[in-house]
Design a protein around this motif. Structure first.
Motif, PDB file in Angstrom:
ATOM      1  N   ALA A  35       0.843  -1.203   0.000  1.00  0.00           N
ATOM      2  CA  ALA A  35       0.000   0.000   0.000  1.00  0.00           C
ATOM      3  C   ALA A  35       0.876   1.250   0.000  1.00  0.00           C
ATOM      4  O   ALA A  35       2.043   1.197   0.385  1.00  0.00           O
ATOM      5  N   THR A  36       0.290   2.352  -0.402  1.00  0.00           N
ATOM      6  CA  THR A  36       0.986   3.642  -0.336  1.00  0.00           C
ATOM      7  C   THR A  36       0.338   4.491   0.766  1.00  0.00           C
ATOM      8  O   THR A  36      -0.483   4.008   1.523  1.00  0.00           O
ATOM      9  N   GLY A  37       0.713   5.765   0.822  1.00  0.00           N
ATOM     10  CA  GLY A  37       0.187   6.656   1.864  1.00  0.00           C
ATOM     11  C   GLY A  37       1.252   6.901   2.920  1.00  0.00           C
ATOM     12  O   GLY A  37       2.309   6.259   2.911  1.00  0.00           O
ATOM     13  N   ASN A  38       0.978   7.805   3.831  1.00  0.00           N
ATOM     14  CA  ASN A  38       1.938   8.125   4.891  1.00  0.00           C
ATOM     15  C   ASN A  38       2.120   6.966   5.855  1.00  0.00           C
ATOM     16  O   ASN A  38       3.223   6.716   6.345  1.00  0.00           O
ATOM     17  N   THR A  39       1.019   6.282   6.147  1.00  0.00           N
ATOM     18  CA  THR A  39       1.051   5.272   7.207  1.00  0.00           C
ATOM     19  C   THR A  39       2.094   4.178   6.968  1.00  0.00           C
ATOM     20  O   THR A  39       2.866   3.882   7.887  1.00  0.00           O
ATOM     21  N   LEU A  66      -1.848  -1.994  -4.278  1.00  0.00           N
ATOM     22  CA  LEU A  66      -3.300  -1.865  -4.278  1.00  0.00           C
ATOM     23  C   LEU A  66      -3.840  -1.024  -5.420  1.00  0.00           C
ATOM     24  O   LEU A  66      -4.880  -1.329  -6.005  1.00  0.00           O
ATOM     25  N   ASP A  67      -3.149   0.101  -5.711  1.00  0.00           N
ATOM     26  CA  ASP A  67      -3.822   1.091  -6.562  1.00  0.00           C
ATOM     27  C   ASP A  67      -2.839   2.039  -7.251  1.00  0.00           C
ATOM     28  O   ASP A  67      -1.642   2.054  -6.938  1.00  0.00           O
ATOM     29  N   GLU A  68      -3.368   2.793  -8.191  1.00  0.00           N
ATOM     30  CA  GLU A  68      -2.563   3.787  -8.922  1.00  0.00           C
ATOM     31  C   GLU A  68      -3.509   4.853  -9.476  1.00  0.00           C
ATOM     32  O   GLU A  68      -4.689   4.572  -9.752  1.00  0.00           O
ATOM     33  N   GLY A 131      -3.768   0.606   4.390  1.00  0.00           N
ATOM     34  CA  GLY A 131      -4.022   1.754   5.252  1.00  0.00           C
ATOM     35  C   GLY A 131      -5.523   1.984   5.220  1.00  0.00           C
ATOM     36  O   GLY A 131      -6.274   1.184   4.640  1.00  0.00           O
ATOM     37  N   ILE A 132      -5.974   3.066   5.813  1.00  0.00           N
ATOM     38  CA  ILE A 132      -7.407   3.370   5.772  1.00  0.00           C
ATOM     39  C   ILE A 132      -7.577   4.874   5.554  1.00  0.00           C
ATOM     40  O   ILE A 132      -6.839   5.685   6.139  1.00  0.00           O
ATOM     41  N   GLY A 133      -8.514   5.241   4.691  1.00  0.00           N
ATOM     42  CA  GLY A 133      -8.803   6.660   4.491  1.00  0.00           C
ATOM     43  C   GLY A 133      -9.705   7.170   5.613  1.00  0.00           C
ATOM     44  O   GLY A 133     -10.345   6.379   6.314  1.00  0.00           O
ATOM     45  N   ILE A 138     -10.457   1.671   1.613  1.00  0.00           N
ATOM     46  CA  ILE A 138      -9.237   0.851   1.546  1.00  0.00           C
ATOM     47  C   ILE A 138      -8.856   0.756   0.076  1.00  0.00           C
ATOM     48  O   ILE A 138      -9.727   0.642  -0.779  1.00  0.00           O
ATOM     49  N   GLY A 139      -7.537   0.809  -0.200  1.00  0.00           N
ATOM     50  CA  GLY A 139      -7.119   1.023  -1.582  1.00  0.00           C
ATOM     51  C   GLY A 139      -7.758   2.337  -1.982  1.00  0.00           C
ATOM     52  O   GLY A 139      -7.687   3.321  -1.254  1.00  0.00           O
ATOM     53  N   PHE A 140      -8.423   2.344  -3.137  1.00  0.00           N
ATOM     54  CA  PHE A 140      -9.234   3.521  -3.487  1.00  0.00           C
ATOM     55  C   PHE A 140     -10.699   3.101  -3.594  1.00  0.00           C
ATOM     56  O   PHE A 140     -11.459   3.639  -4.402  1.00  0.00           O
ATOM     57  N   ASP A 163      -7.879  15.297   0.914  1.00  0.00           N
ATOM     58  CA  ASP A 163      -6.796  14.756   1.753  1.00  0.00           C
ATOM     59  C   ASP A 163      -5.506  14.588   0.966  1.00  0.00           C
ATOM     60  O   ASP A 163      -4.411  14.785   1.482  1.00  0.00           O
ATOM     61  N   ASN A 164      -5.631  14.164  -0.303  1.00  0.00           N
ATOM     62  CA  ASN A 164      -4.432  13.885  -1.093  1.00  0.00           C
ATOM     63  C   ASN A 164      -3.919  15.105  -1.861  1.00  0.00           C
ATOM     64  O   ASN A 164      -2.864  15.047  -2.484  1.00  0.00           O
ATOM     65  N   SER A 165      -4.670  16.221  -1.786  1.00  0.00           N
ATOM     66  CA  SER A 165      -4.250  17.406  -2.548  1.00  0.00           C
ATOM     67  C   SER A 165      -2.937  17.968  -2.004  1.00  0.00           C
ATOM     68  O   SER A 165      -2.202  18.651  -2.716  1.00  0.00           O
TER      69      SER A 165
HETATM   70  C1  GLP Z   1      -4.770   6.813  -0.196  1.00  0.00           C
HETATM   71  C2  GLP Z   1      -4.474   5.358  -0.584  1.00  0.00           C
HETATM   72  C3  GLP Z   1      -4.880   4.372   0.497  1.00  0.00           C
HETATM   73  C4  GLP Z   1      -4.379   4.858   1.835  1.00  0.00           C
HETATM   74  C5  GLP Z   1      -5.010   6.198   2.171  1.00  0.00           C
HETATM   75  C6  GLP Z   1      -4.609   6.730   3.532  1.00  0.00           C
HETATM   76  O1  GLP Z   1      -6.012   7.240  -0.562  1.00  0.00           O
HETATM   77  N1  GLP Z   1      -5.113   4.984  -1.802  1.00  0.00           N
HETATM   78  O2  GLP Z   1      -4.371   3.074   0.182  1.00  0.00           O
HETATM   79  O3  GLP Z   1      -4.685   3.906   2.834  1.00  0.00           O
HETATM   80  O4  GLP Z   1      -4.603   7.122   1.176  1.00  0.00           O
HETATM   81  O5  GLP Z   1      -3.335   7.284   3.447  1.00  0.00           O
HETATM   82  P1  GLP Z   1      -2.497   7.830   4.664  1.00  0.00           P
HETATM   83  O6  GLP Z   1      -1.803   6.640   5.230  1.00  0.00           O
HETATM   84  O7  GLP Z   1      -1.565   8.816   4.052  1.00  0.00           O
HETATM   85  O8  GLP Z   1      -3.444   8.446   5.620  1.00  0.00           O
END
Ligand code: GLP
Length: 260
Positions: A35-39, A66-68, A131-133, A138-140, A163-165
């Motif tokens: 997975a990606t994200g900060n976590t 998971l995703d792109e 991770g979890i949004g 989860i994922g997207f 959140d991702n901006s």
């Molecule tokens: C994105 C990813 C998720 C990730 C979520 C939370 O949207 N697609 O896989 O779990 O962000 O990210 P963060 O760990 O940065 O809070």
């Protein structure tokens, strides 16, 4: 679901890394779901540390992300392929050719099916990191995603875009579509490992673990997973009603495994 409330974000990363280490020791050719994200960054740092110390090798493993984002090429700094190369793959011994990330530039009509076939050909995912949004994605897989869904294109929810901006410059193109493993794809992994840290995740974690199974909180589908482990820090676990019970389960599980 096994719920573990760790003392800190560092402990979440350590306990998460223990899960991957154990798998790679018994099954060096494991298929990892990443997975990606900060976590997961702290998890990847811990795995890199263990690899450098010779405790861990990924040489025979392979991975599926998971995703792109749709429309971002692998070399785009905001693409998830770029993220994975930077935060993990370039720092461990996994052969890059055996790391898979959905193709954000592929034909959207067939990209999902192609990715599912690759996962199947690899024998399925042994351990899926998640991770979890804040909205429980989860994922997207955003709220309202079908619980049986497979890899496909999804439109990102306004909260996810907001959140991702932070990762995109003001005038930079921010995709509003993504290709993501489905909830059904995630449920087929042999083990699911969800990590969450920080108080912004407390509501989502509560809904995932103690709320009903509902497409309104996609992560709640993990209640149906035969082997789901949720590791949260105190802040992310702050709204859980049964914290003491989870602690007792953890102690007893530790006692049982120390007898091995
Ligand atoms: C994105 C990813 C998720 C990730 C979520 C939370 O949207 N697609 O896989 O779990 O962000 O990210 P963060 O760990 O940065 O809070």
């Amino acid at each position: 679901m096994q719920v573990i409330i760790a003392d800190s974000a560092q402990e979440v990363a350590r306990l998460g890394a223990d899960q991957l280490s154990r798998l790679l020791r018994t099954t060096p050719e494991a298929v990892l779901g990443l997975a990606t994200g900060n976590t997961p960054i702290a998890l990847y740092e811990e795995l890199i540390r263990r690899y450098r110390q010779g405790e861990l090798s990924f040489a025979r493993a392979q991975s599926f992300n998971l995703d792109e984002y749709v429309g971002l090429a692998p070399e785009h700094p905001q693409s998830y392929r770029y993220f994975m190369n930077r935060y993990l793959f370039s720092q461990i011994d996994i052969p890059l050719a055996r790391t898979w990330v959905p193709d954000g530039m592929a034909d959207p009509a067939s990209a999902g099916e192609v990715y599912e076939s690759l996962i199947e050909a690899a024998g399925g995912i042994d351990l899926q990191v998640l991770g979890i949004g804040r909205n429980g994605h989860i994922g997207f897989n955003e709220p309202s995603s079908s619980l049986g869904s497979r890899t496909r294109i999804k439109t990102l929810a306004p909260q996810t875009l907001a959140d991702n901006s932070r990762f995109f410059a003001v005038d930079e193109f921010q995709p509003s579509l993504a290709i993501t493993m489905g909830i059904g794809t995630i449920l087929r992994s042999r083990k699911a490992l969800l990590l969450a840290t920080g108080d912004a995740k407390a509501d989502a974690v509560h809904a995932m673990v103690e709320g009903p199974v509902t497409a309104s909180c996609p992560a709640s589908a993990l209640q149906l997973h035969p082997c789901a482990v949720v590791i949260v820090d105190r802040a992310a676990g702050a709204r859980l009603q049964h914290g003491e019970y989870y602690q007792r389960v953890r102690q007893q599980t530790d006692q049982l495994s120390s007898r091995d």
